[in-house]
Design a protein around this motif. Structure first.
Motif, short mmCIF file in Angstrom:
data_model
loop_
_atom_site.label_atom_id
_atom_site.label_comp_id
_atom_site.label_asym_id
_atom_site.label_seq_id
_atom_site.Cartn_x
_atom_site.Cartn_y
_atom_site.Cartn_z
N THR A 107 0.91 -1.33 0.14
CA THR A 107 0.28 0.14 0.09
C THR A 107 0.45 1.13 0.27
O THR A 107 0.19 2.94 0.30
N THR A 144 -5.74 -2.00 -1.92
CA THR A 144 -5.02 -1.74 -3.38
C THR A 144 -5.58 -0.21 -3.55
O THR A 144 -4.91 0.47 -4.26
N ALA A 158 -4.00 -1.72 -10.65
CA ALA A 158 -5.19 -2.00 -10.13
C ALA A 158 -5.94 -2.61 -10.10
O ALA A 158 -6.45 -3.57 -9.31
N VAL A 161 -5.42 -6.05 -10.61
CA VAL A 161 -5.44 -6.84 -9.14
C VAL A 161 -6.71 -7.44 -8.84
O VAL A 161 -6.28 -8.81 -9.05
N LYS A 493 -8.61 -6.54 -0.22
CA LYS A 493 -7.48 -6.63 -1.02
C LYS A 493 -7.15 -5.38 -1.80
O LYS A 493 -8.42 -4.95 -1.59
#
Length: 493
Positions: A107, A144, A158, A161, A493
């Motif tokens: 992060t 995220t 992002a 992901v 997440k």
């Protein structure tokens, strides 16, 4: 006034830092330390609880007691420590605590990951302890989101992901990995930067309009616009392939009753998925299941047999068959080899009907039940004249003969060349929409060059193109867009 308005909207947002400062201003909750279960909910061998934020290590230190006796907050980044989670004097669990100090974390903030035993009770006890010490529950995708805000990845990475987590085939996994590593966004950023340089020179010309000075080389600018147009068209065209590879290829199995559609579905899946019966019209509704062939997901749809019927329920099933044919990318038209050989002319007419009804779809004629015909007759099956871009494959769904050949043929229809060559493939509908809008503006810029449009009017179209490029990578964004994107993530997440 119009020019000033566009400069305010576009150019400050072209810098990632400015955009992120805006998000920080509108999202004060982003300053709080968050906690969530990072592994799937439910009991298991282990579970991972993730903390992120400025107080993550302080909160973890308050409940974690290392067996070495050293305080967690005094330990180096990227280290793992054995200890116990305690609620006062009560031991909750023996755990491993991993420390990642900013900015070297997922992060970009201080992060602590607690690996505990997978009991639901233990998971909730640890989370509740973190909440009591000052953390709050993370929202969907918030880890995220913070990675994006802190510059650890751009917006397209992002989004990749979430695609990676959802990938269930080799192809969708490879596409997500490629995008997460920045293949797509790097290409967009490079084009955008080159266009931005020319935009700046054209903007500069406006400030010296009275002197009639030209800072931007028009020949070089024309070359850039041509190249951008070519790249955008290639990326837009790749979406059809990317969408298929990401979501799977829908394949409708159609034909008259009792030609072996359900038997074929079972043979493809290698399990008794559909009921098989000698009674015509057994399948009244569609049956769907997914099969991975060569790393590509195919969604097979067994449909009701097509025939004239007075049965209301069967009629509804036949109606749904035609709907599924519309939705499918590939149509498997099943008929028996005996029927095909007995009346080739009628068979040809039926094949032509389907091809004319769905001219854009891949049509595969499957001659089933070759186990019921003479082996010499099988070669005659392939000699029947067919419409263009239509193939015929003889099989026996009952014995499995020819089923592997059918799978191979289906794989041939998928354009995996771009995937093998690691070419950029667009899979996200939001990116596709932004690319279409960017191309529209670039075409306007080209039209402006052709008619020698004044720089101030051309600059408006260039700014709009830059805006749409920025939408993809997140250099231009808003809270509503981010909310829509990260709401589709899983918690943790």
């Amino acid at each position: 006034m119009l020019r000033a308005k566009f400069q305010f909207l576009i150019f400050p947002k072209l810098k990632a830092g400015k955009s992120r400062l805006k998000i920080m201003y509108f999202c004060p909750m982003i300053q709080e330390t968050i906690v969530a279960l990072a592994t799937p909910a439910g009991a298991g061998a282990i579970a991972v609880i993730r903390l992120s934020g400025s107080d993550a290590i302080t909160i973890a230190s308050a409940i974690f007691h290392s067996v070495s006796g050293k305080a967690l907050k005094d330990q180096a980044t990227h280290t793992i420590h054995l200890g116990h989670i305690k609620d006062g004097q009560r031991v909750v669990d023996e755990v491993l605590a991993s420390i990642f100090k900013n900015p070297r974390s997922y992060t970009g903030e201080d992060v602590v990951e607690i690996s505990c035993h997978g009991s639901n009770y233990i998971q909730q006890e640890i989370i509740q302890l973190c909440l009591r010490k000052g953390a709050r529950m993370a929202t969907a995708g918030e880890f995220t989101l913070r990675a994006f805000i802190n510059g650890k990845m751009d917006l397209s990475q992002a989004e990749a992901v979430a695609d990676l987590i959802a990938s269930d085939s080799e192809a969708s996994h490879q596409l997500a990995i490629q995008q997460m590593r920045g293949g797509f966004s790097n290409e967009i950023k490079q084009l955008r930067e080159e266009l931005l340089n020319f935009a700046s020179l054209i903007e500069l010309e406006l400030d010296f309009a009275e002197e009639d000075v030209a800072f931007a080389n028009r020949d070089e600018f024309q070359k850039l616009i041509t190249r951008i147009t070519q790249v955008l068209k290639r990326l837009i065209d790749s979406f059809a392939t990317g969408n298929v590879l990401k979501n799977g290829i829908p394949v409708a199995i159609v034909g008259e009753p009792n030609v072996g559609k359900s038997t074929l579905l079972n043979a493809l899946l290698n399990e008794e998925r559909a009921i098989v019966s000698d009674i015509a019209g057994t399948t009244r509704d569609t049956i769907e299941d997914e099969l991975n062939i060569g790393g590509i997901a195919f969604r097979f749809i067994d449909t009701a047999g097509i025939r004239a019927t007075s049965d209301t329920i069967e009629g509804l099933g036949i109606k749904k068959t035609f709907e599924k044919m519309e939705q499918a990318q590939v149509v498997l038209f099943l008929l028996s080899a005996t029927q095909l050989l007995a009346d080739k002319a009628v068979t040809q007419v039926e094949i032509e009907k389907i091809k004319n009804r769905h001219p854009q779809k891949t049509l595969v004629v499957v001659a089933n039940k070759i186990d019921q015909v003479d082996s010499n007759a099988i070669s005659k099956v392939k000699d029947i004249p067919l419409p263009q871009q239509t193939v015929i494959i003889p099989i026996s769904a009952k014995t499995g003969e020819g089923v592997e050949d059918l799978k191979t043929k289906l794989l041939d229809f998928v354009n995996t060349g771009a995937l093998r060559n690691n070419d950029t493939i667009v899979t996200n509908s939001r990116h596709y929409d932004a690319l279409l809008k960017a191309l529209e503006e670039i075409i306007r810029v080209q039209e402006g060059i052709d008619i020698n449009l004044s720089s101030d009017l051309m600059a408006i179209d260039i700014r709009q193109a830059l805006y749409h490029f920025g939408e993809i990578t997140g250099q231009v964004t808003n809270d509503e867009l981010l909310g829509n994107i990260f709401a589709n993530f899983c918690i943790g997440k």
